[in-house]
Design an enzyme around this catalytic site. Structure first.
Site, PDB file in Angstrom:
ATOM      1  N   GLY A  31       1.021  -1.297   0.180  1.00  0.00           N
ATOM      2  CA  GLY A  31       0.188   0.158  -0.263  1.00  0.00           C
ATOM      3  C   GLY A  31       0.562   1.152  -0.326  1.00  0.00           C
ATOM      4  O   GLY A  31       1.904   1.616  -0.077  1.00  0.00           O
ATOM      5  N   LEU A  33       0.449   3.922  -1.933  1.00  0.00           N
ATOM      6  CA  LEU A  33       0.653   3.802  -3.485  1.00  0.00           C
ATOM      7  C   LEU A  33       1.425   5.267  -3.931  1.00  0.00           C
ATOM      8  O   LEU A  33       0.682   5.986  -4.040  1.00  0.00           O
ATOM      9  CB  LEU A  33      -0.587   3.020  -4.116  1.00  0.00           C
ATOM     10  CG  LEU A  33      -1.107   1.593  -3.843  1.00  0.00           C
ATOM     11  CD1 LEU A  33      -2.062   1.383  -4.840  1.00  0.00           C
ATOM     12  CD2 LEU A  33      -0.136   0.258  -3.775  1.00  0.00           C
ATOM     13  N   HIS A  34       2.397   4.414  -4.826  1.00  0.00           N
ATOM     14  CA  HIS A  34       2.871   5.612  -5.387  1.00  0.00           C
ATOM     15  C   HIS A  34       2.907   5.246  -7.481  1.00  0.00           C
ATOM     16  O   HIS A  34       2.661   4.653  -7.756  1.00  0.00           O
ATOM     17  CB  HIS A  34       4.352   6.368  -5.121  1.00  0.00           C
ATOM     18  CG  HIS A  34       4.825   5.397  -4.627  1.00  0.00           C
ATOM     19  ND1 HIS A  34       6.194   4.367  -5.941  1.00  0.00           N
ATOM     20  CD2 HIS A  34       5.885   4.378  -3.503  1.00  0.00           C
ATOM     21  CE1 HIS A  34       6.555   3.703  -5.623  1.00  0.00           C
ATOM     22  NE2 HIS A  34       6.446   3.701  -4.026  1.00  0.00           N
ATOM     23  N   HIS A  37       4.183   2.091  -7.969  1.00  0.00           N
ATOM     24  CA  HIS A  37       3.403   0.878  -7.979  1.00  0.00           C
ATOM     25  C   HIS A  37       2.267   1.533  -9.677  1.00  0.00           C
ATOM     26  O   HIS A  37       2.011  -0.212 -10.120  1.00  0.00           O
ATOM     27  CB  HIS A  37       2.316   1.354  -6.756  1.00  0.00           C
ATOM     28  CG  HIS A  37       2.865   0.577  -5.877  1.00  0.00           C
ATOM     29  ND1 HIS A  37       3.364   1.974  -4.774  1.00  0.00           N
ATOM     30  CD2 HIS A  37       3.721  -0.191  -4.573  1.00  0.00           C
ATOM     31  CE1 HIS A  37       4.191   0.966  -3.584  1.00  0.00           C
ATOM     32  NE2 HIS A  37       4.335  -0.034  -4.090  1.00  0.00           N
ATOM     33  N   GLY A 147       8.711  -4.433  -8.915  1.00  0.00           N
ATOM     34  CA  GLY A 147       9.698  -3.307  -8.773  1.00  0.00           C
ATOM     35  C   GLY A 147      10.540  -3.444  -8.909  1.00  0.00           C
ATOM     36  O   GLY A 147      11.254  -4.499  -7.791  1.00  0.00           O
ATOM     37  N   GLU A 148      12.051  -3.811  -9.699  1.00  0.00           N
ATOM     38  CA  GLU A 148      13.120  -3.952  -9.610  1.00  0.00           C
ATOM     39  C   GLU A 148      14.099  -2.239  -8.717  1.00  0.00           C
ATOM     40  O   GLU A 148      15.409  -2.998  -8.350  1.00  0.00           O
ATOM     41  CB  GLU A 148      13.652  -3.387 -10.803  1.00  0.00           C
ATOM     42  CG  GLU A 148      13.633  -4.463 -12.194  1.00  0.00           C
ATOM     43  CD  GLU A 148      14.740  -4.595 -13.242  1.00  0.00           C
ATOM     44  OE1 GLU A 148      14.243  -5.381 -13.768  1.00  0.00           O
ATOM     45  OE2 GLU A 148      15.003  -2.617 -13.510  1.00  0.00           O
ATOM     46  N   GLN A 153      15.294  -8.135  -3.333  1.00  0.00           N
ATOM     47  CA  GLN A 153      13.805  -9.050  -3.209  1.00  0.00           C
ATOM     48  C   GLN A 153      13.302  -9.622  -4.299  1.00  0.00           C
ATOM     49  O   GLN A 153      13.100 -10.847  -4.167  1.00  0.00           O
ATOM     50  CB  GLN A 153      12.985  -8.173  -3.122  1.00  0.00           C
ATOM     51  CG  GLN A 153      11.561  -8.932  -2.815  1.00  0.00           C
ATOM     52  CD  GLN A 153      10.260  -7.606  -2.503  1.00  0.00           C
ATOM     53  OE1 GLN A 153      10.647  -6.903  -0.807  1.00  0.00           O
ATOM     54  NE2 GLN A 153       9.868  -6.516  -3.114  1.00  0.00           N
ATOM     55  N   MET A 188      11.440   6.238  -6.951  1.00  0.00           N
ATOM     56  CA  MET A 188       9.762   6.746  -5.521  1.00  0.00           C
ATOM     57  C   MET A 188       9.360   5.445  -4.814  1.00  0.00           C
ATOM     58  O   MET A 188      10.712   3.888  -5.169  1.00  0.00           O
ATOM     59  CB  MET A 188       8.375   6.682  -6.538  1.00  0.00           C
ATOM     60  CG  MET A 188       8.443   7.632  -7.485  1.00  0.00           C
ATOM     61  SD  MET A 188       6.752   7.543  -8.513  1.00  0.00           S
ATOM     62  CE  MET A 188       7.340   8.961  -9.290  1.00  0.00           C
ATOM     63  N   SER A 189       9.461   5.849  -3.641  1.00  0.00           N
ATOM     64  CA  SER A 189       9.426   4.921  -2.496  1.00  0.00           C
ATOM     65  C   SER A 189       8.225   5.802  -1.320  1.00  0.00           C
ATOM     66  O   SER A 189       7.631   6.695  -1.163  1.00  0.00           O
ATOM     67  CB  SER A 189      10.524   4.721  -1.579  1.00  0.00           C
ATOM     68  OG  SER A 189      10.104   4.339  -0.546  1.00  0.00           O
TER      69      SER A 189
HETATM   70  O1  PAF Z   1       8.249  -4.995  -1.847  1.00  0.00           O
HETATM   71  C1  PAF Z   1       7.013  -4.478  -0.982  1.00  0.00           C
HETATM   72  O2  PAF Z   1       5.885  -4.020  -1.089  1.00  0.00           O
HETATM   73  C2  PAF Z   1       6.608  -5.865  -0.256  1.00  0.00           C
HETATM   74  O3  PAF Z   1       7.716  -6.736   0.524  1.00  0.00           O
HETATM   75  C3  PAF Z   1       5.971  -7.103  -0.971  1.00  0.00           C
HETATM   76  C4  PAF Z   1       6.792  -7.734  -2.256  1.00  0.00           C
HETATM   77  C5  PAF Z   1       4.616  -6.816  -1.110  1.00  0.00           C
HETATM   78  C6  PAF Z   1       6.536  -8.409   0.659  1.00  0.00           C
HETATM   79  O4  PAF Z   1       5.258  -8.137   1.814  1.00  0.00           O
END
Ligand code: PAF
Length: 287
Positions: A31, A33-34, A37, A147-148, A153, A188-189
Site C-alpha cells: 500500500g 501507493l505511488h 506501483h 519493482g526492480e 527481493q 519512488m518509495s
Molecule cells: O515490495 C513490497 O512491497 C513487499 O516486500 C511485498 C513484495 C509486497 C511483500 O510484502
C-alpha cells in the site's frame, strides 16, 4: 473493483475472474501507493486479462525497531487509485487472515538473501519469501509483477519460485519493472514521505552519486576505492550512514571486486535522518 479481505471470498472471486480461460496478473504491495506501483499495475494489465493487487503490510518482514507501526496505511486512497487504473480485484487481508493463530511456517532462501538488506535486516527476506509464497498460493496468478527497486527481493522471490517448483506463477513469469524515479532521480518509495524537506533535497544525491560511481567503474577505475568514495560522498552530502554500497553480479548477487563480462549491479542502502533508502542501478559489463 471488488475488495476482499477473506480468503474464501478471494478464492471465489478469482475463480469468477478466471471464467472462460481468462488470465490473472498479481501485483503484491504494502500500500501507500505511488506512481511506481501504478506503473506495475499498468504493466500487469498488458500481460493478463485481469489484474489483482494485494495490499498487506506484512509484519514478518519488519525487524524489531523498524517502521512497522509507522508504515503509512491509506486503504481508501489506495483503493481509489487502483480502481482508476482498472484493477479488477483488491486483496486486502488483515494480519489474522494472513497468519491465523498457530501459523508456524517460514521460508528461508539461502544465498541471494544473505548479503545487503539480508545482512542489515536479519529475517527480512524470510518474511518476504513467506508472504509472497502465500500470496502466490492464494491468488495463483499467471504472472506477478514487482519493482526492480527491490532488486534483491526480486532475486529472492524468483529463487523461491524456482526452488519450490511453483507453477503459478513460474519463476519466468515473475516480472521485474524498472524503477520509477522522481524528476531529480530519487527512486519512488512509500518511505520517501518520511523525509523532511531538507532531507528530501539531500536524498537526490543518492542516485546522482551512484551514477557518478558507475561511470567511474565502467571507465575502468578500481571498484573498491570507487565504492569508498561513494560512501564518503553520501555521508558528506547529508546521509547519516551507509548500510552498504556494493557491486554485485546482477543475477547471483555475489559481490564483485572488479567488473567482469556479466551484467553487474550497484546496490546501496543509506540512512538519511531516520529514513533508510535503498537504490540499485545497472553497471554494464566490460565489452
Ligand atoms: O515490495 C513490497 O512491497 C513487499 O516486500 C511485498 C513484495 C509486497 C511483500 O510484502
Amino acid at each position: 473493483m471488488q475488495t476482499v479481505a477473506k480468503l474464501d471470498l478471494l478464492r471465489k472471486s478469482i475463480a469468477a475472474l478466471r471464467e472462460d480461460g481468462k488470465t490473472v496478473a498479481l501485483v503484491p504491495t504494502m500500500g501507500a501507493l505511488h506512481d511506481g506501483h501504478l506503473t506495475l499495475i499498468r504493466e500487469a494489465q498488458s500481460r493478463a486479462d485481469h489484474v489483482v493487487a494485494s495490499i498487506f503490510v506484512n509484519p514478518t518482514q519488519f525487524g524489531e525497531g523498524e517502521d512497522l507501526d509507522a508504515y503509512p496505511r491509506q486503504l481508501a486512497e489506495d483503493s481509489a487509485a487502483l480502481e482508476k487504473e482498472g484493477t479488477a480485484l483488491l486483496w486486502a487481508p488483515n494480519a489474522n487472515e494472513m497468519y491465523p493463530e498457530g501459523f508456524a511456517t517460514s521460508i528461508a532462501v539461502e544465498g541471494v538473501s544473505s548479503g545487503f538488506c539480508g545482512a542489515s535486516r536479519p529475517g527480512h527476506f524470510d518474511g518476504v519469501a513467506t508472504v509472497v509464497c502465500k500470496l502466490f498460493n492464494q491468488v495463483r496468478p499467471d504472472v506477478a509483477v514487482f519493482g526492480e527497486k527491490d532488486w534483491q527481493q526480486l532475486a529472492v522471490i524468483r529463487q523461491m519460485a524456482r526452488d519450490l517448483d511453483l507453477m503459478q506463477p513460474f519463476a519466468d513469469d515473475i516480472i521485474g519493472i524498472e524503477t520509477v524515479r522522481e524528476a531529480d532521480g530519487l527512486a519512488m518509495s512509500s518511505r520517501n514521505r518520511y523525509l523532511s524537506s531538507e532531507d528530501r533535497a539531500a536524498a537526490a544525491k543518492l542516485p546522482r552519486e551512484m551514477r557518478e560511481a558507475i561511470a567511474r567503474i565502467e571507465d575502468g577505475q578500481d571498484v573498491r576505492p570507487t565504492l569508498g568514495a561513494l560512501e564518503d560522498a553520501l555521508v558528506s552530502g547529508g546521509f547519516a550512514s551507509v548500510d552498504y554500497a556494493d557491486l554485485a553480479d546482477a543475477a547471483s548477487l555475489a559481490k564483485l571486486n572488479e567488473l567482469g563480462d556479466r551484467p553487474a549491479r550497484l546496490l546501496v542502502a543509506a540512512r538519511i535522518g531516520s529514513t533508510r533508502l535503498i537504490d540499485n542501478m545497472a553497471v554494464q559489463p566490460r565489452g
